[in-house]
Design an enzyme around this catalytic site. Sequence first.
Site, PDB file in Angstrom:
ATOM      1  CG  HIS A 168       5.107   0.678   2.831  1.00  0.00           C
ATOM      2  ND1 HIS A 168       4.764   1.962   2.497  1.00  0.00           N
ATOM      3  CD2 HIS A 168       4.358   0.379   3.922  1.00  0.00           C
ATOM      4  CE1 HIS A 168       3.861   2.409   3.343  1.00  0.00           C
ATOM      5  NE2 HIS A 168       3.585   1.460   4.226  1.00  0.00           N
ATOM      6  CG  HIS A 208      -0.235   0.059   2.516  1.00  0.00           C
ATOM      7  ND1 HIS A 208       0.296  -1.055   3.137  1.00  0.00           N
ATOM      8  CD2 HIS A 208       0.073   1.100   3.331  1.00  0.00           C
ATOM      9  CE1 HIS A 208       0.874  -0.710   4.264  1.00  0.00           C
ATOM     10  NE2 HIS A 208       0.769   0.612   4.411  1.00  0.00           N
ATOM     11  NE  ARG A 263       6.774  -6.155  11.997  1.00  0.00           N
ATOM     12  CZ  ARG A 263       6.416  -4.963  11.552  1.00  0.00           C
ATOM     13  NH1 ARG A 263       5.361  -4.354  12.053  1.00  0.00           N
ATOM     14  NH2 ARG A 263       7.119  -4.368  10.602  1.00  0.00           N
TER      15      ARG A 263
HETATM   16  O1  LIG Z   1       4.554  -1.859  10.913  1.00  0.00           O
HETATM   17  C1  LIG Z   1       5.147  -1.627   9.859  1.00  0.00           C
HETATM   18  O2  LIG Z   1       6.315  -1.963   9.652  1.00  0.00           O
HETATM   19  C2  LIG Z   1       4.429  -0.901   8.744  1.00  0.00           C
HETATM   20  C3  LIG Z   1       3.038  -0.495   9.055  1.00  0.00           C
HETATM   21  C4  LIG Z   1       2.420   0.254   7.929  1.00  0.00           C
HETATM   22  O3  LIG Z   1       2.755   0.089   6.793  1.00  0.00           O
HETATM   23  C5  LIG Z   1       1.375   1.232   8.229  1.00  0.00           C
HETATM   24  O4  LIG Z   1       0.997   1.389   9.388  1.00  0.00           O
HETATM   25  O5  LIG Z   1       0.917   1.883   7.275  1.00  0.00           O
HETATM   26 FE   LIG Z   2       2.029   1.765   5.622  1.00  0.00          FE
END
Ligand SMILES: O=C(O)CCC(=O)C(=O)O
Ligand SMILES: [Fe+2]
Length: 314
Positions: free
Chosen positions: A283, A225, A293
């Site tokens: 990403h 996204h 995590r």
């Molecule tokens: O937690 C992550 O590494 C990415 C989270 C993410 O892409 C977001 O919150 O938009």
């Molecule tokens: Fe994100």
Amino acid sequence: MPTDGRSPADLAGTPRLPGNRVRSTKSVRAPREVQRKWLRTSVLGACAVLAGLLLWSSMGGDDGVTEVLAHRGEILPGRFIEVPCSEDYDSHRRFEGCSPRKCGRGITDTVITRDEAQRIRSIAEKGLSLGGSDGGASILDLHSGALSVGKHFVNLYRYFGDKIQTVFSEEDFRLYRDVRQKVQLTIAQAFGISASSLYLTKPTFFSRINSTEARTAHDEYWHAHVDKVTYGSFDYTSLLYLSDYLDDFSGGRFVFMEEGANRTVEPRAGRVSFFTSGSENLHRVEKVQWGTRYAVTIAFTCNPDHGIADPVFT
Ligand SMILES: O=C(O)CCC(=O)C(=O)O
Ligand SMILES: [Fe+2]
């Protein structure tokens, strides 16, 4: 099955040693050499195939080339990679001196200490212990009070009322604000803008991810996204990681996706990863394979109308 090149008929008149072995005479040495040569070629071939496979998998297999921007074990004072800005910002109101003209991504392990990360993680653990998604991804938003519970969300502040003060302390909120401030300064410095032109925006939230199967779309964190598309107000996204890749969980690496190349950030407690929120920074997060995590997504906007305040202890 390979043979030494002789038919059973050829072998019929050959003198035999005890144990039914063919005697080593000049007449049989040549085929044995052929056999050895064949063996050597096979072993060398197998080694070459194995080396190729190892290289291919280290490069990310059929995903294309993978470069690790931040290894779990390294302590980066700061790494910044500039990438050309997408046109995403053109369709939004521009705030000179803030809206991205310089785009890119950065990582630093020296802005937030491991101790601060541990204490921030305790806040997430306390809050999330009051709820949690049935699927693998839970969120806690200290600004709005949103907390995952089962397949839905509740408002923590409405649900607990004054009792929320028995969950979080004034010190928790102070730490949260200090960390936000340090991240804000880091982003401003890296992109050459004034920190005071940045406003915290929503959603800014804790995430807790494990390997439980998704139950609702909210649990599906792994899709590629663009934050500016997904969240609208974001201009600069930051992530503060609160657990260690391969010590606390596996999978769950952050991946910047580009044509022909993926660039990963391996989470590490205290690591801040930040980037401009447009499609220059498409990403995804890999699915978590085991363990838990923790991270915080801290978002900034240039539009004061989209700004939100720090959570307050009341
Ligand atoms: O937690 C992550 O590494 C990415 C989270 C993410 O892409 C977001 O919150 O938009
Ligand atoms: Fe994100």
